[in-house]
Motif scaffolding. Sequence first.
Motif, PDB file in Angstrom:
ATOM      1  N   THR A  73     -10.713  -5.398   5.202  1.00 26.36           N
ATOM      2  CA  THR A  73      -9.683  -4.531   4.624  1.00 26.36           C
ATOM      3  C   THR A  73      -9.603  -4.701   3.119  1.00 26.36           C
ATOM      4  OG1 THR A  73      -8.378  -4.625   6.662  1.00 26.36           O
ATOM      5  CG2 THR A  73      -7.227  -3.949   4.654  1.00 26.36           C
ATOM      6  N   PHE A  74      -9.600  -5.936   2.670  1.00 22.66           N
ATOM      7  CA  PHE A  74      -9.431  -6.173   1.242  1.00 22.66           C
ATOM      8  C   PHE A  74     -10.684  -5.810   0.450  1.00 22.66           C
ATOM      9  CE2 PHE A  74      -5.590  -7.871   2.670  1.00 22.66           C
ATOM     10  CZ  PHE A  74      -4.761  -8.119   1.589  1.00 22.66           C
ATOM     11  N   GLU A  75     -11.842  -5.928   1.074  1.00 21.26           N
ATOM     12  CA  GLU A  75     -13.061  -5.461   0.423  1.00 21.26           C
ATOM     13  C   GLU A  75     -13.038  -3.947   0.253  1.00 21.26           C
ATOM     14  OE1 GLU A  75     -16.030  -7.112   2.960  1.00 21.26           O
ATOM     15  OE2 GLU A  75     -15.756  -9.148   2.170  1.00 21.26           O
ATOM     16  N   GLU A  76     -12.493  -3.239   1.260  1.00 21.51           N
ATOM     17  CA  GLU A  76     -12.352  -1.790   1.161  1.00 21.51           C
ATOM     18  C   GLU A  76     -11.338  -1.413   0.083  1.00 21.51           C
ATOM     19  OE1 GLU A  76     -13.028   2.207   1.839  1.00 21.51           O
ATOM     20  OE2 GLU A  76     -14.180   0.451   2.486  1.00 21.51           O
ATOM     21  N   LEU A  77     -10.258  -2.182  -0.012  1.00 18.33           N
ATOM     22  CA  LEU A  77      -9.271  -1.946  -1.072  1.00 18.33           C
ATOM     23  C   LEU A  77      -9.916  -2.092  -2.450  1.00 18.33           C
ATOM     24  CD1 LEU A  77      -6.214  -3.909   0.368  1.00 18.33           C
ATOM     25  CD2 LEU A  77      -6.220  -1.474  -0.189  1.00 18.33           C
ATOM     26  N   LYS A  78     -10.724  -3.113  -2.608  1.00 17.65           N
ATOM     27  CA  LYS A  78     -11.420  -3.343  -3.875  1.00 17.65           C
ATOM     28  C   LYS A  78     -12.349  -2.183  -4.196  1.00 17.65           C
ATOM     29  CE  LYS A  78     -12.975  -6.115  -7.253  1.00 17.65           C
ATOM     30  NZ  LYS A  78     -12.130  -6.691  -8.323  1.00 17.65           N
ATOM     31  N   LYS A  79     -13.055  -1.711  -3.177  1.00 21.27           N
ATOM     32  CA  LYS A  79     -13.999  -0.605  -3.356  1.00 21.27           C
ATOM     33  C   LYS A  79     -13.283   0.675  -3.759  1.00 21.27           C
ATOM     34  CE  LYS A  79     -17.431   2.068  -0.725  1.00 21.27           C
ATOM     35  NZ  LYS A  79     -18.092   2.218   0.601  1.00 21.27           N
ATOM     36  N   ARG A  80     -12.144   0.961  -3.100  1.00 19.94           N
ATOM     37  CA  ARG A  80     -11.434   2.216  -3.347  1.00 19.94           C
ATOM     38  C   ARG A  80     -10.618   2.210  -4.637  1.00 19.94           C
ATOM     39  NH1 ARG A  80      -8.565   4.423   2.208  1.00 19.94           N
ATOM     40  NH2 ARG A  80     -10.292   4.040   3.663  1.00 19.94           N
ATOM     41  N   TYR A  81      -9.942   1.094  -4.888  1.00 17.98           N
ATOM     42  CA  TYR A  81      -8.931   1.092  -5.950  1.00 17.98           C
ATOM     43  C   TYR A  81      -9.247   0.162  -7.120  1.00 17.98           C
ATOM     44  CZ  TYR A  81      -6.393   3.370  -2.193  1.00 17.98           C
ATOM     45  OH  TYR A  81      -6.027   4.223  -1.178  1.00 17.98           O
ATOM     46  N   GLY A  82     -10.280  -0.655  -6.992  1.00 20.99           N
ATOM     47  CA  GLY A  82     -10.590  -1.587  -8.062  1.00 20.99           C
ATOM     48  C   GLY A  82      -9.625  -2.747  -8.044  1.00 20.99           C
ATOM     49  N   LYS A  83      -8.484  -2.568  -8.681  1.00 21.17           N
ATOM     50  CA  LYS A  83      -7.465  -3.619  -8.687  1.00 21.17           C
ATOM     51  C   LYS A  83      -6.098  -3.058  -8.338  1.00 21.17           C
ATOM     52  CE  LYS A  83      -9.416  -7.275 -11.477  1.00 21.17           C
ATOM     53  NZ  LYS A  83      -9.057  -8.417 -12.354  1.00 21.17           N
ATOM     54  N   LEU A  84      -5.284  -3.908  -7.732  1.00 22.54           N
ATOM     55  CA  LEU A  84      -3.914  -3.555  -7.386  1.00 22.54           C
ATOM     56  C   LEU A  84      -2.952  -4.292  -8.301  1.00 22.54           C
ATOM     57  CD1 LEU A  84      -4.099  -3.899  -3.484  1.00 22.54           C
ATOM     58  CD2 LEU A  84      -4.682  -1.910  -4.892  1.00 22.54           C
ATOM     59  N   ASP A  85      -1.689  -3.852  -8.259  1.00 14.32           N
ATOM     60  CA  ASP A  85      -0.659  -4.490  -9.077  1.00 14.32           C
ATOM     61  C   ASP A  85       0.324  -5.313  -8.248  1.00 14.32           C
ATOM     62  OD1 ASP A  85      -1.258  -3.247 -11.793  1.00 14.32           O
ATOM     63  OD2 ASP A  85      -1.103  -1.487 -10.508  1.00 14.32           O
ATOM     64  N   GLY A  86       0.244  -5.158  -6.922  1.00 15.29           N
ATOM     65  CA  GLY A  86       1.173  -5.924  -6.093  1.00 15.29           C
ATOM     66  C   GLY A  86       0.903  -5.738  -4.618  1.00 15.29           C
ATOM     67  N   ILE A  87       1.440  -6.673  -3.835  1.00 22.81           N
ATOM     68  CA  ILE A  87       1.347  -6.612  -2.385  1.00 22.81           C
ATOM     69  C   ILE A  87       2.689  -7.010  -1.793  1.00 22.81           C
ATOM     70  CG2 ILE A  87       0.253  -7.578  -0.312  1.00 22.81           C
ATOM     71  CD1 ILE A  87      -2.229  -8.153  -1.998  1.00 22.81           C
ATOM     72  N   VAL A  88       3.164  -6.216  -0.846  1.00 25.23           N
ATOM     73  CA  VAL A  88       4.354  -6.558  -0.062  1.00 25.23           C
ATOM     74  C   VAL A  88       3.877  -7.026   1.313  1.00 25.23           C
ATOM     75  CG1 VAL A  88       6.520  -5.754   0.945  1.00 25.23           C
ATOM     76  CG2 VAL A  88       5.766  -4.870  -1.275  1.00 25.23           C
ATOM     77  N   HIS A  89       4.154  -8.267   1.629  1.00 26.26           N
ATOM     78  CA  HIS A  89       3.772  -8.864   2.921  1.00 26.26           C
ATOM     79  C   HIS A  89       5.029  -8.906   3.781  1.00 26.26           C
ATOM     80  CE1 HIS A  89       3.451 -12.393   5.617  1.00 26.26           C
ATOM     81  NE2 HIS A  89       2.162 -12.129   5.676  1.00 26.26           N
ATOM     82  N   ALA A  90       5.091  -8.005   4.763  1.00 24.88           N
ATOM     83  CA  ALA A  90       6.278  -7.917   5.623  1.00 24.88           C
ATOM     84  C   ALA A  90       5.841  -8.045   7.078  1.00 24.88           C
ATOM     85  CB  ALA A  90       7.005  -6.598   5.377  1.00 24.88           C
ATOM     86  N   ILE A  91       5.169  -9.128   7.366  1.00 29.19           N
ATOM     87  CA  ILE A  91       4.560  -9.333   8.680  1.00 29.19           C
ATOM     88  C   ILE A  91       5.086 -10.615   9.311  1.00 29.19           C
ATOM     89  CG2 ILE A  91       2.387  -9.732   9.902  1.00 29.19           C
ATOM     90  CD1 ILE A  91       1.013  -8.171   7.626  1.00 29.19           C
ATOM     91  N   ALA A  92       5.576 -10.512  10.538  1.00 35.56           N
ATOM     92  CA  ALA A  92       6.037 -11.689  11.281  1.00 35.56           C
ATOM     93  C   ALA A  92       6.004 -11.377  12.767  1.00 35.56           C
ATOM     94  CB  ALA A  92       7.452 -12.082  10.859  1.00 35.56           C
ATOM     95  N   TYR A  93       5.732 -12.397  13.563  1.00 37.91           N
ATOM     96  CA  TYR A  93       5.717 -12.200  15.008  1.00 37.91           C
ATOM     97  C   TYR A  93       5.809 -13.541  15.721  1.00 37.91           C
ATOM     98  CZ  TYR A  93       4.098 -11.350  19.747  1.00 37.91           C
ATOM     99  OH  TYR A  93       4.016 -11.313  21.112  1.00 37.91           O
TER     100      TYR A  93
END
Length: 254
Positions: A73-93
């Motif tokens: 997923t993150f490799e695809e993000l790098k390919k599509r967008y180059g760099k990001l400015d932030g990440i919201v991690h809202a995952i719990a289980y």
Amino acid sequence: MGDLLANKTILVMGVANRRSIAWGCAQVMQEQGAKLIYTYQNERLKKSLLKLTGDEDALLECDVSSDESIAKTFEELKKRYGKLDGIVHAIAYAPKEELDGEITNATREGFKTAMDISAYSLLAVGKEVTRLELLNDPASLVTLTYMGSTRAIPSYNTMGIAKAALESTVRYLARDLGKFGIRVNAISAGAIKTLAVTGIKGHSDLLEISKERTVDQKAVTIREVGGMCAFLMSDLATGVIGDVIYVDKGVHLI
């Protein structure tokens, strides 16, 4: 429409439906000018997310229980967008049975699952963004927690322990990612009627008690949490690092 996050591209992980805290964060960030990308765990959640966003191109599959999935997923993000400015991690289980009764009812497997999905996944994200140099300088990584990390909340049990581990992870990541210009923080949201909360036994009582303990007897909303998230994603918050910030209208004070 504001411009607090103009020209920023932000990944949101963990939107389940329109009542999700992550969706409240997304709404406010978008109103402040951010371009948003979303991850989803499976096809069922993709359908729900697509109804909200209306943009399939902005959706990427990511199963945080799998290092291979996160890397892809993150490799695809790098390919599509180059760099990001932030990440919201809202995952719990945590498995539902891990939340019932007393903490001594916890199982080894259930405990491992809760820690893996709710705490380690943040560390896994941190590892990937540094490996791929995915985030700009400055950038922000924000996760969501709850005061069950520091208080023994009824029917929270294993999840409370996992949230404590998550908050500790925030501090260690903040220390080690700071040199890359990445600040890491957590928002401790008040009790809100989300899909996750409805899985807790006696959640109606929990929500009512929490509402009664706010300073104005009005429950905190996902948009109020979203406002804090937008601030932490903005360059106004470059001095806020390694903190757990409460957005619960004062419930934690009592």
